[in-house]
Design a protein around this motif. Structure first.
Motif, PDB file in Angstrom:
ATOM      1  N   VAL A  35       0.860  -1.185   0.000  1.00 11.63           N
ATOM      2  CA  VAL A  35       0.000   0.000   0.000  1.00 11.63           C
ATOM      3  C   VAL A  35       0.893   1.232   0.000  1.00 11.63           C
ATOM      4  O   VAL A  35       1.932   1.259   0.661  1.00 11.63           O
ATOM      5  CB  VAL A  35      -0.926   0.005   1.235  1.00 11.63           C
ATOM      6  CG1 VAL A  35      -1.604   1.353   1.411  1.00 11.63           C
ATOM      7  CG2 VAL A  35      -1.966  -1.096   1.121  1.00 11.63           C
ATOM      8  N   ARG A  91       1.288   5.660  -1.731  1.00 10.60           N
ATOM      9  CA  ARG A  91       0.837   6.725  -2.623  1.00 10.60           C
ATOM     10  C   ARG A  91       1.812   6.818  -3.782  1.00 10.60           C
ATOM     11  O   ARG A  91       3.007   7.060  -3.574  1.00 10.60           O
ATOM     12  CB  ARG A  91       0.770   8.065  -1.894  1.00 10.60           C
ATOM     13  CG  ARG A  91      -0.394   8.201  -0.938  1.00 10.60           C
ATOM     14  CD  ARG A  91      -0.424   9.597  -0.317  1.00 10.60           C
ATOM     15  NE  ARG A  91      -1.576   9.781   0.552  1.00 10.60           N
ATOM     16  CZ  ARG A  91      -2.757  10.248   0.147  1.00 10.60           C
ATOM     17  NH1 ARG A  91      -2.927  10.571  -1.132  1.00 10.60           N
ATOM     18  NH2 ARG A  91      -3.759  10.402   0.986  1.00 10.60           N
ATOM     19  N   ARG A 101      -1.314   9.563  -5.448  1.00 12.16           N
ATOM     20  CA  ARG A 101      -2.575   8.830  -5.549  1.00 12.16           C
ATOM     21  C   ARG A 101      -2.484   7.490  -4.821  1.00 12.16           C
ATOM     22  O   ARG A 101      -1.459   6.813  -4.869  1.00 12.16           O
ATOM     23  CB  ARG A 101      -2.948   8.611  -7.015  1.00 12.16           C
ATOM     24  CG  ARG A 101      -3.166   9.926  -7.754  1.00 12.16           C
ATOM     25  CD  ARG A 101      -3.532   9.718  -9.194  1.00 12.16           C
ATOM     26  NE  ARG A 101      -3.759  10.984  -9.894  1.00 12.16           N
ATOM     27  CZ  ARG A 101      -4.083  11.096 -11.160  1.00 12.16           C
ATOM     28  NH1 ARG A 101      -4.235  10.000 -11.895  1.00 12.16           N
ATOM     29  NH2 ARG A 101      -4.258  12.279 -11.704  1.00 12.16           N
ATOM     30  N   CYS A 102      -3.578   7.105  -4.195  1.00  9.88           N
ATOM     31  CA  CYS A 102      -3.611   5.897  -3.365  1.00  9.88           C
ATOM     32  C   CYS A 102      -3.557   4.647  -4.246  1.00  9.88           C
ATOM     33  O   CYS A 102      -4.273   4.550  -5.254  1.00  9.88           O
ATOM     34  CB  CYS A 102      -4.869   5.880  -2.516  1.00  9.88           C
ATOM     35  SG  CYS A 102      -5.055   7.366  -1.479  1.00  9.88           S
ATOM     36  N   VAL A 149      -2.890   0.131  -4.215  1.00  9.18           N
ATOM     37  CA  VAL A 149      -2.664  -1.169  -3.585  1.00  9.18           C
ATOM     38  C   VAL A 149      -2.149  -2.119  -4.654  1.00  9.18           C
ATOM     39  O   VAL A 149      -2.741  -2.225  -5.734  1.00  9.18           O
ATOM     40  CB  VAL A 149      -3.950  -1.733  -2.952  1.00  9.18           C
ATOM     41  CG1 VAL A 149      -3.689  -3.130  -2.365  1.00  9.18           C
ATOM     42  CG2 VAL A 149      -4.483  -0.802  -1.872  1.00  9.18           C
ATOM     43  N   LEU A 179      -4.289   1.690   4.474  1.00 13.03           N
ATOM     44  CA  LEU A 179      -4.805   2.826   3.723  1.00 13.03           C
ATOM     45  C   LEU A 179      -5.256   3.944   4.658  1.00 13.03           C
ATOM     46  O   LEU A 179      -5.019   5.133   4.393  1.00 13.03           O
ATOM     47  CB  LEU A 179      -5.969   2.377   2.831  1.00 13.03           C
ATOM     48  CG  LEU A 179      -5.587   1.548   1.604  1.00 13.03           C
ATOM     49  CD1 LEU A 179      -6.835   0.958   0.953  1.00 13.03           C
ATOM     50  CD2 LEU A 179      -4.818   2.387   0.581  1.00 13.03           C
ATOM     51  N   CYS A 224      -5.776   7.378   3.097  1.00 15.00           N
ATOM     52  CA  CYS A 224      -6.428   6.938   1.855  1.00 15.00           C
ATOM     53  C   CYS A 224      -7.755   6.229   2.089  1.00 15.00           C
ATOM     54  O   CYS A 224      -8.294   5.623   1.165  1.00 15.00           O
ATOM     55  CB  CYS A 224      -5.486   6.015   1.073  1.00 15.00           C
ATOM     56  SG  CYS A 224      -4.129   6.872   0.238  1.00 15.00           S
ATOM     57  N   VAL A 257      -8.996   4.642  -4.645  1.00 19.71           N
ATOM     58  CA  VAL A 257      -7.837   3.750  -4.606  1.00 19.71           C
ATOM     59  C   VAL A 257      -7.755   2.979  -5.919  1.00 19.71           C
ATOM     60  O   VAL A 257      -8.772   2.506  -6.444  1.00 19.71           O
ATOM     61  CB  VAL A 257      -7.943   2.754  -3.429  1.00 19.71           C
ATOM     62  CG1 VAL A 257      -6.722   1.840  -3.386  1.00 19.71           C
ATOM     63  CG2 VAL A 257      -8.103   3.507  -2.104  1.00 19.71           C
ATOM     64  N   SER A 258      -6.539   2.853  -6.441  1.00 17.05           N
ATOM     65  CA  SER A 258      -6.295   2.012  -7.615  1.00 17.05           C
ATOM     66  C   SER A 258      -5.687   0.695  -7.154  1.00 17.05           C
ATOM     67  O   SER A 258      -5.020   0.633  -6.115  1.00 17.05           O
ATOM     68  CB  SER A 258      -5.344   2.707  -8.592  1.00 17.05           C
ATOM     69  OG  SER A 258      -5.931   3.876  -9.123  1.00 17.05           O
TER      70      SER A 258
END
Length: 365
Positions: free
Chosen positions: A134, A136, A140-141, A143, A197, A202, A207-208
């Motif tokens: 996990v 950034r 951007r967040c 996983v 997260l 996040c 989340v991507s």
């Protein structure tokens, strides 16, 4: 057949980590031998693009992309959102998740290719043979999930040949089913991912998700779980991912995440996406099919006959190539034409790596 099986057991296991591909190879060999009479690859047109099985209509060539590649599409709507550079970056991050040790400094071999990864947290749930990362990525967040890398996770892959109900998932009044091993792996990691997260802020941001092989399967289950739980999701990219669930799951996934870009990247010579056979299993997401490592196609529908599925009965050669060396194995050579150090072949150590592919190997399909 007996000789090929020995090659799989002796050579592949010696040149690559234990993976989904190992148990898949035996199945791929049996499929190939049983289906030899049905032919190999479909015919191509004068421009080298695949012919449609009926009517001979070819993909339309769209705009050029990075490195002079051609992107061909069936419908412009399917092209929206796919970025080859983003896919390459996420492939490096998915591969980095396979590196052992502390990644918080983000200085591994794959890490050097993706600067801008911060707040890195990882979970190693050894009891289930599963792992997650996990962080950034450029704010951007994200996983990422690791592919199969141990005997324990291999056993989870094997368990996924049996489907089990997915709670809270249904379509047309029928309950969804997914691979038992995939679901078990995700359930072990789920609370840790959500906790990580939250620790980096996040928990309320989109989340991507990304992953290679088994990791791609977990990424899809995470997308479903987060969306079903009311948590915001941004997009998903998977590489060499096997089928995760049945046709009911595929319908429910498509309906629920219709507005979320989910890209399933495949190589022409990667047999793992066809590991779990159609019938009890069906793919989800938009397939991004790399026909010759220089041209990709955004496929117009699930299990599109113009894309990688047409090779599922012709897996003997890809199987043998993986048995010979990971450097010519379609499951490991994603973006090998575009990158001198392909994501899934790059050493985890930070020092420069040796050349990866034999001369001309990147140009061969």
């Amino acid at each position: 057949a007996a000789y090929a099986q020995r090659v799989v057991q002796d050579r592949c296991c010696a040149t690559a980590p234990v993976g989904l591909g190992h148990f898949v190879m035996i199945r791929a060999l049996s499929l190939s031998l049983a289906a030899t009479a049905r032919g190999s690859f479909s015919s191509t047109g004068s421009d080298g693009l695949p012919q449609h099985a009926s009517g001979g209509a070819r993909f339309h060539t769209a705009t050029s992309v990075s490195g002079g590649r051609r992107a061909s599409i069936l419908d412009a709507e399917w092209a929206a959102g796919y970025s080859e550079q983003e896919a390459i970056d996420l492939a490096y991050i998915a591969a980095a998740e396979g590196c052992k040790g502390d990644l918080s400094a983000w200085d591994c071999g794959q890490c050097r290719k993706t600067p801008g990864m911060t707040d890195v947290r990882r979970q190693d749930a050894g009891v289930a043979g599963t792992h997650s990362l996990v962080g950034r990525f450029r704010g951007r967040c994200l996983v990422a999930f690791r592919g199969t890398d141990s005997l324990v996770s291999l056993l989870q892959d094997l368990r996924s040949m049996r489907v089990v109900p997915l709670p809270g998932c249904s379509a047309d009044g029928e309950t969804c089913a997914v691979g038992d091993g995939f679901l078990s792996c995700y359930r072990v990691l789920e609370p840790h991912i959500k906790m990580d997260l939250a620790q980096i802020g996040c928990d309320q941001e989109p989340v991507s998700f990304t992953g290679h092989s088994l990791g791609g399967s977990l990424a899809l289950l995470a997308l479903w779980d987060f969306h079903s739980s009311g948590l915001p999701v941004a997009k998903g990219y998977t590489f060499g991912q096997p089928r995760v669930g049945d046709a009911i799951f595929a319908r429910a996934f498509k309906a629920a995440l219709a507005g979320v870009p989910v890209f399933r990247v495949t190589n022409r010579d990667d047999f793992v996406p066809h590991a779990l056979i159609r019938g009890p299993f069906q793919h989800v997401g938009t397939e991004v099919y790399y026909w010759d490592r220089r041209t990709y196609h955004l496929c117009g529908r699930i299990e599109d006959p113009m894309c990688s599925i047409k090779h599922e009965d012709s897996l003997l050669l890809p199987l043998l190539r993986c048995g010979i060396s990971k450097y010519i194995c379609g499951h490991r050579t994603y973006f090998a034409q575009e990158q001198p150090e392909p994501p899934l072949l790059l050493h985890c150590l930070a020092e420069p790596s040796p050349p990866f592919l034999p001369v001309g190997a990147r140009d061969s399909p």
